[in-house]
Design an enzyme around this catalytic site. Sequence first.
Site, PDB file in Angstrom:
ATOM      1  N   ASP A 176      10.733  -1.679   7.707  1.00 22.54           N
ATOM      2  CA  ASP A 176      10.050  -0.580   8.392  1.00 22.54           C
ATOM      3  C   ASP A 176      10.706   0.764   8.057  1.00 22.54           C
ATOM      4  O   ASP A 176      11.909   0.831   7.786  1.00 22.54           O
ATOM      5  CB  ASP A 176      10.094  -0.833   9.909  1.00 22.54           C
ATOM      6  CG  ASP A 176       8.993  -0.075  10.642  1.00 22.54           C
ATOM      7  OD1 ASP A 176       8.116   0.499   9.968  1.00 22.54           O
ATOM      8  OD2 ASP A 176       9.016  -0.051  11.886  1.00 22.54           O
ATOM      9  N   ASN A 227      -1.986  -3.960   9.848  1.00 19.75           N
ATOM     10  CA  ASN A 227      -1.830  -2.806   8.947  1.00 19.75           C
ATOM     11  C   ASN A 227      -3.145  -2.386   8.275  1.00 19.75           C
ATOM     12  O   ASN A 227      -3.230  -1.302   7.675  1.00 19.75           O
ATOM     13  CB  ASN A 227      -0.754  -3.071   7.880  1.00 19.75           C
ATOM     14  CG  ASN A 227       0.670  -2.999   8.407  1.00 19.75           C
ATOM     15  OD1 ASN A 227       1.548  -3.749   7.974  1.00 19.75           O
ATOM     16  ND2 ASN A 227       0.930  -2.090   9.346  1.00 19.75           N
TER      17      ASN A 227
HETATM   18  C1  IPE Z   1       5.592  -3.887  11.041  1.00 18.40           C
HETATM   19  O1  IPE Z   1       5.673  -2.530  10.799  1.00 18.40           O
HETATM   20  C2  IPE Z   1       4.879  -4.579   9.947  1.00 18.40           C
HETATM   21  C3  IPE Z   1       5.565  -4.607   8.678  1.00 18.40           C
HETATM   22  C4  IPE Z   1       6.774  -4.191   8.431  1.00 18.40           C
HETATM   23  C5  IPE Z   1       4.797  -5.179   7.630  1.00 18.40           C
HETATM   24  P1  IPE Z   1       4.618  -1.492  11.419  1.00 18.40           P
HETATM   25  O2  IPE Z   1       5.111  -0.160  11.011  1.00 18.40           O
HETATM   26  O3  IPE Z   1       3.245  -1.862  11.030  1.00 18.40           O
HETATM   27  O4  IPE Z   1       4.791  -1.749  12.969  1.00 18.40           O
HETATM   28  P2  IPE Z   1       4.417  -0.859  14.235  1.00 18.40           P
HETATM   29  O5  IPE Z   1       3.011  -0.389  14.052  1.00 18.40           O
HETATM   30  O6  IPE Z   1       5.373   0.282  14.243  1.00 18.40           O
HETATM   31  O7  IPE Z   1       4.612  -1.756  15.391  1.00 18.40           O
HETATM   32  C1  IPE Z   2       6.915  -0.217   6.383  1.00 18.49           C
HETATM   33  O1  IPE Z   2       6.980   1.154   6.479  1.00 18.49           O
HETATM   34  C2  IPE Z   2       5.893  -0.710   5.390  1.00 18.49           C
HETATM   35  C3  IPE Z   2       4.705  -1.334   5.962  1.00 18.49           C
HETATM   36  C4  IPE Z   2       4.465  -1.549   7.222  1.00 18.49           C
HETATM   37  C5  IPE Z   2       3.680  -1.730   5.039  1.00 18.49           C
HETATM   38  P1  IPE Z   2       5.928   2.000   7.330  1.00 18.49           P
HETATM   39  O2  IPE Z   2       4.787   2.340   6.442  1.00 18.49           O
HETATM   40  O3  IPE Z   2       5.581   1.305   8.573  1.00 18.49           O
HETATM   41  O4  IPE Z   2       6.775   3.304   7.626  1.00 18.49           O
HETATM   42  P2  IPE Z   2       6.815   4.119   8.975  1.00 18.49           P
HETATM   43  O5  IPE Z   2       7.106   3.163  10.069  1.00 18.49           O
HETATM   44  O6  IPE Z   2       5.469   4.765   9.118  1.00 18.49           O
HETATM   45  O7  IPE Z   2       7.908   5.121   8.769  1.00 18.49           O
HETATM   46 MG    MG Z   3       6.274   1.339  10.495  1.00 22.62          MG
END
Ligand code: IPE
Ligand code: IPE
Ligand code: MG
Length: 239
Positions: A21, A69
């Site tokens: 994340d 996602n």
């Molecule tokens: C969790 O991250 C899913 C992955 C790392 C694939 P998200 O960024 O989607 O989670 P939330 O929305 O902050 O809970």
């Molecule tokens: C994790 O990084 C990757 C996926 C969930 C695909 P994020 O895209 O969630 O990054 P933040 O949380 O918005 O910074």
């Molecule tokens: Mg995220």
Amino acid sequence: MNLEKFKADPRMPKHIAFIIDGNGRWAKKRGLPRSAGHKVGADNVKKQIEVAYDLGIKNVSIYAFSCENWKRPKKETDYLMQLFEEMMDEYREEFIKRDVRIIFSGDFNDTRLPENVRNKAKKLVEDTKEKSEFIINLCINYGGRQEILKAVNELIDAKEKNIDFSKFEKHLYTAELLPLDLVIRTSGEQRSSNFMPWQTTYSEWIYPKKNWPAFGKRDLIKAIKIYMGRNRRFGEIKE
Ligand code: IPE
Ligand code: IPE
Ligand code: MG
């Protein structure tokens, strides 16, 4: 630090998971588009898998794309799908020769996943199925609650009765993996976001502050050291 001694420590986790994340926030901080964070993040997945491999860890699960996602803008999901395809090409070259098995957790019948991604994943699984040294579990289009429902529906279809843990777990994507010892979620968020609710009941969780693209070998070693210092009781009394 004596790395050899560390590697030989019997408390070394056998199966670790990364909830990767913070790619977007990493990019934003640097005035870059979110896609730049995803690119550096994808390269870092490979790097940290290599660190885990060198430490003698046996299974690594990577939560790369949740079922939820898909709520993101199409431009972003398209870019992530393109990255997954590139990752699979790279893994084919790099990991096959090292006796690595690659499996996927997630719904690969879902036509929202591009055909190329689905076909490449299928081929990678097929081409590495005899390997055993180390398993990479890529969680793409994955949801933990969806996985539990999948297992329930398969058991109903098979007219199974007297379902116990062992029968149930045969229907999870993780059926052939070792118990999940340690989950590392980067970026400071402290929630599971639908990641393996069944498998993590007794896992240890660590939430490093760093965003995933900045999470390096030293951070991983630090997390493992914290894990090693935890007293995993599993309900018993262990002094
Ligand atoms: C969790 O991250 C899913 C992955 C790392 C694939 P998200 O960024 O989607 O989670 P939330 O929305 O902050 O809970
Ligand atoms: C994790 O990084 C990757 C996926 C969930 C695909 P994020 O895209 O969630 O990054 P933040 O949380 O918005 O910074
Ligand atoms: Mg995220």
